[in-house]
Design a protein around this motif. Sequence first.
Motif, PDB file in Angstrom:
ATOM      1  N   MET A 193       8.420  -5.259   1.999  1.00  0.00           N
ATOM      2  CA  MET A 193       8.542  -4.254   0.940  1.00  0.00           C
ATOM      3  C   MET A 193       8.102  -2.865   1.400  1.00  0.00           C
ATOM      4  SD  MET A 193       7.136  -6.340  -2.385  1.00  0.00           S
ATOM      5  CE  MET A 193       7.887  -7.870  -2.927  1.00  0.00           C
ATOM      6  N   GLY A 194       7.656  -2.760   2.637  1.00  0.00           N
ATOM      7  CA  GLY A 194       7.255  -1.463   3.169  1.00  0.00           C
ATOM      8  C   GLY A 194       5.766  -1.215   3.158  1.00  0.00           C
ATOM      9  N   ALA A 195       4.977  -2.211   2.763  1.00  0.00           N
ATOM     10  CA  ALA A 195       3.526  -2.029   2.737  1.00  0.00           C
ATOM     11  C   ALA A 195       2.976  -1.979   4.156  1.00  0.00           C
ATOM     12  CB  ALA A 195       2.870  -3.164   1.963  1.00  0.00           C
ATOM     13  N   ARG A 196       1.912  -1.246   4.308  1.00  0.00           N
ATOM     14  CA  ARG A 196       1.230  -1.148   5.604  1.00  0.00           C
ATOM     15  C   ARG A 196       0.028  -2.103   5.568  1.00  0.00           C
ATOM     16  NH1 ARG A 196      -0.352   4.837   6.313  1.00  0.00           N
ATOM     17  NH2 ARG A 196      -0.952   4.094   8.406  1.00  0.00           N
ATOM     18  N   VAL A 197       0.277  -3.309   6.034  1.00  0.00           N
ATOM     19  CA  VAL A 197      -0.760  -4.339   5.997  1.00  0.00           C
ATOM     20  C   VAL A 197      -0.903  -4.974   7.378  1.00  0.00           C
ATOM     21  CG1 VAL A 197      -0.451  -4.853   3.545  1.00  0.00           C
ATOM     22  CG2 VAL A 197       0.925  -6.084   5.238  1.00  0.00           C
ATOM     23  N   ARG A 198      -2.087  -5.482   7.631  1.00  0.00           N
ATOM     24  CA  ARG A 198      -2.338  -6.225   8.871  1.00  0.00           C
ATOM     25  C   ARG A 198      -3.110  -7.489   8.522  1.00  0.00           C
ATOM     26  NH1 ARG A 198      -5.250  -2.946  11.085  1.00  0.00           N
ATOM     27  NH2 ARG A 198      -7.275  -3.926  11.561  1.00  0.00           N
ATOM     28  N   ASP A 199      -2.503  -8.623   8.825  1.00  0.00           N
ATOM     29  CA  ASP A 199      -3.086  -9.917   8.488  1.00  0.00           C
ATOM     30  C   ASP A 199      -3.844 -10.448   9.689  1.00  0.00           C
ATOM     31  OD1 ASP A 199      -3.723 -12.401   7.523  1.00  0.00           O
ATOM     32  OD2 ASP A 199      -1.686 -13.194   7.614  1.00  0.00           O
ATOM     33  N   GLU A 200      -5.146 -10.646   9.525  1.00  0.00           N
ATOM     34  CA  GLU A 200      -5.976 -11.220  10.579  1.00  0.00           C
ATOM     35  C   GLU A 200      -6.511 -12.589  10.163  1.00  0.00           C
ATOM     36  OE1 GLU A 200      -8.998  -8.402  11.583  1.00  0.00           O
ATOM     37  OE2 GLU A 200      -7.583  -7.032  12.566  1.00  0.00           O
ATOM     38  N   GLY A 201      -5.704 -13.325   9.430  1.00  0.00           N
ATOM     39  CA  GLY A 201      -6.107 -14.655   9.011  1.00  0.00           C
ATOM     40  C   GLY A 201      -6.980 -14.610   7.776  1.00  0.00           C
ATOM     41  N   ARG A 202      -8.273 -14.515   7.976  1.00  0.00           N
ATOM     42  CA  ARG A 202      -9.195 -14.438   6.844  1.00  0.00           C
ATOM     43  C   ARG A 202      -9.266 -13.036   6.240  1.00  0.00           C
ATOM     44  NH1 ARG A 202     -12.398 -18.722   5.765  1.00  0.00           N
ATOM     45  NH2 ARG A 202     -12.605 -20.346   7.350  1.00  0.00           N
ATOM     46  N   ILE A 203      -8.801 -12.030   6.977  1.00  0.00           N
ATOM     47  CA  ILE A 203      -8.919 -10.645   6.511  1.00  0.00           C
ATOM     48  C   ILE A 203      -7.539 -10.015   6.414  1.00  0.00           C
ATOM     49  CG2 ILE A 203      -9.972  -8.385   6.908  1.00  0.00           C
ATOM     50  CD1 ILE A 203     -12.023  -9.754   8.699  1.00  0.00           C
ATOM     51  N   LEU A 204      -7.290  -9.351   5.294  1.00  0.00           N
ATOM     52  CA  LEU A 204      -6.078  -8.553   5.138  1.00  0.00           C
ATOM     53  C   LEU A 204      -6.481  -7.093   5.038  1.00  0.00           C
ATOM     54  CD1 LEU A 204      -2.973  -8.646   4.732  1.00  0.00           C
ATOM     55  CD2 LEU A 204      -3.413  -8.481   2.280  1.00  0.00           C
ATOM     56  N   HIS A 205      -5.963  -6.281   5.960  1.00  0.00           N
ATOM     57  CA  HIS A 205      -6.201  -4.843   5.940  1.00  0.00           C
ATOM     58  C   HIS A 205      -5.026  -4.159   5.268  1.00  0.00           C
ATOM     59  CE1 HIS A 205      -9.632  -5.174   8.711  1.00  0.00           C
ATOM     60  NE2 HIS A 205      -8.899  -6.062   9.377  1.00  0.00           N
ATOM     61  N   ILE A 206      -5.317  -3.231   4.378  1.00  0.00           N
ATOM     62  CA  ILE A 206      -4.280  -2.559   3.591  1.00  0.00           C
ATOM     63  C   ILE A 206      -4.454  -1.052   3.754  1.00  0.00           C
ATOM     64  CG2 ILE A 206      -3.269  -2.249   1.296  1.00  0.00           C
ATOM     65  CD1 ILE A 206      -4.743  -4.902   0.529  1.00  0.00           C
ATOM     66  N   GLU A 207      -3.431  -0.396   4.268  1.00  0.00           N
ATOM     67  CA  GLU A 207      -3.425   1.062   4.411  1.00  0.00           C
ATOM     68  C   GLU A 207      -2.585   1.683   3.290  1.00  0.00           C
ATOM     69  OE1 GLU A 207      -5.141   2.859   6.548  1.00  0.00           O
ATOM     70  OE2 GLU A 207      -5.998   1.105   7.557  1.00  0.00           O
ATOM     71  N   PRO A 208      -2.869   2.926   2.936  1.00  0.00           N
ATOM     72  CA  PRO A 208      -2.104   3.577   1.853  1.00  0.00           C
ATOM     73  C   PRO A 208      -0.605   3.598   2.139  1.00  0.00           C
ATOM     74  CG  PRO A 208      -4.061   4.859   2.385  1.00  0.00           C
ATOM     75  CD  PRO A 208      -3.950   3.796   3.445  1.00  0.00           C
ATOM     76  N   THR A 209       0.179   3.273   1.125  1.00  0.00           N
ATOM     77  CA  THR A 209       1.640   3.303   1.190  1.00  0.00           C
ATOM     78  C   THR A 209       2.147   4.071  -0.020  1.00  0.00           C
ATOM     79  OG1 THR A 209       1.698   1.143   2.280  1.00  0.00           O
ATOM     80  CG2 THR A 209       3.744   1.929   1.287  1.00  0.00           C
ATOM     81  N   ARG A 210       2.926   5.122   0.221  1.00  0.00           N
ATOM     82  CA  ARG A 210       3.393   5.939  -0.901  1.00  0.00           C
ATOM     83  C   ARG A 210       4.375   5.180  -1.769  1.00  0.00           C
ATOM     84  NH1 ARG A 210       3.178  11.232  -2.043  1.00  0.00           N
ATOM     85  NH2 ARG A 210       2.243  11.651  -0.009  1.00  0.00           N
ATOM     86  N   THR A 211       5.303   4.461  -1.144  1.00  0.00           N
ATOM     87  CA  THR A 211       6.357   3.801  -1.915  1.00  0.00           C
ATOM     88  C   THR A 211       6.622   2.412  -1.364  1.00  0.00           C
ATOM     89  OG1 THR A 211       7.416   5.927  -2.357  1.00  0.00           O
ATOM     90  CG2 THR A 211       8.740   3.959  -2.708  1.00  0.00           C
ATOM     91  N   LEU A 212       6.699   1.437  -2.262  1.00  0.00           N
ATOM     92  CA  LEU A 212       7.182   0.106  -1.918  1.00  0.00           C
ATOM     93  C   LEU A 212       8.640  -0.008  -2.331  1.00  0.00           C
ATOM     94  CD1 LEU A 212       4.254  -2.171  -3.169  1.00  0.00           C
ATOM     95  CD2 LEU A 212       4.662  -1.374  -0.848  1.00  0.00           C
ATOM     96  N   CYS A 213       9.416  -0.727  -1.543  1.00  0.00           N
ATOM     97  CA  CYS A 213      10.836  -0.902  -1.838  1.00  0.00           C
ATOM     98  C   CYS A 213      11.138  -2.384  -2.042  1.00  0.00           C
ATOM     99  CB  CYS A 213      11.694  -0.373  -0.692  1.00  0.00           C
ATOM    100  SG  CYS A 213      11.489   1.406  -0.406  1.00  0.00           S
ATOM    101  N   GLY A 214      12.035  -2.654  -2.950  1.00  0.00           N
ATOM    102  CA  GLY A 214      12.423  -4.033  -3.209  1.00  0.00           C
ATOM    103  C   GLY A 214      12.950  -4.706  -1.961  1.00  0.00           C
TER     104      GLY A 214
END
Length: 414
Positions: free
Chosen positions: A341-362
């Motif tokens: 969907m355009g999110a800026r995420v990084r999955d490290e198993g037990r940890i999910l890092h989420i960076e700011p995203t202006r717009t998500l797309c379907g």
Amino acid sequence: MTVVGGQPLYGTVRIPAAKNSVLPLLAASLLCEGTVRLCGVPRLLDVEASLALLRGVGCEARRKGSDLVVEGPPQRCRLPEQEAGQMRASILFAAPLLARLGRVETVFPGGCCIGARPIDLHIDGLRQMGAQMQPGGAGRLVLTAPGGLHGVEYTLRLPSVGATETLLLAAATARGRTTLRGAACEPEIVDLADFLNLCGARIEGAGSPVIRVEGRRCLMGTVFAPLPDRIFASTIACAVAAAGGRVKMEGCRPVTFRPVLGLLSQMGCTVERAGSRAEVTVARLGRLHGVGQVSTGVYPGLATDAAPLLAAALLRADSPSSIRDQIFERRFGCAEGFARMGARVRDEGRILHIEPTRTLCGARVEAPDLRGGAALVVAALGARGTSRIEGMEYIQRGYADLGDTLSALGARIA
């Protein structure tokens, strides 16, 4: 499910009975002489599988309107393999069958692929109470209790909800007294104890780390309304944060999901509690803010089931966040769908890092598990355009008509 994002949610939702309470209550019905009636239970796939387990051991288990009616006693000790293998909660049926029949045969339980979910605490506690493990072949579990189950003083090395439920079920009709230390304190434990006490058990301390049980030879049937689903309430609250709008949730005490409400308030949502009533209103009109670093934990901490839902609401926050799950090592299988969907995420198993995203797309995404699938629905509500969520069978394990509920609030869902 097809979701067209960008529609704020408005209205009122009555929170249904909790799946995580209904399943152990159905297992507990095996201990009862007479009829058990559970009121207002939603049509969930896991509930239907549990009814099939009951029928498989010889009980009569059926729906009557929105209620479930169970009549025993169990006649067979072998749980149906298909249903037992597809959900984690099937292990809860072992202790009641041991108590009633002195033997249980089943397969090792399945469920969502979110990490290791061992049953060693269940087995160790039952062994301490007189159960013996027998050879059963690959993937099978056979336990016997030729001398019956007896009370014990037992300390859990971690506050496992499932193991606490198993040992509570075993202790309710065991000979003598049982003291469980290090027990889980979740509201669902209290609900199970309340049900068993209505049936004639003597349980004290549920909701605290020390539970004391005086075993009873026989429990009777009863009529019982399971507590409302705090994870369903968390889902709706996070959906409002993602999509915007204002929704009142009725029936579920805010204290049971207070960590979620506190974090949503920190994110910029308005959270209005209605005094002592089981009611809360969540609204979001402006921007969302990140929450920094947060972690799940045992109750009263942030529930592991709520972590993906909260992550979905945080995808469009204006500052970074990270969520660590202390319970499961693969909790964030939904991260791949978020990224689509355009999110800026990084999955490290037990940890999910989420960076700011202006717009998500379907996007077209697939539910990886129950709560991860619900999280993708939440994310889609806040995205621009149309999303297609595959794998609805996962979501239907714990949500009845989630699409209809959201549509009634103004979401565009097909």
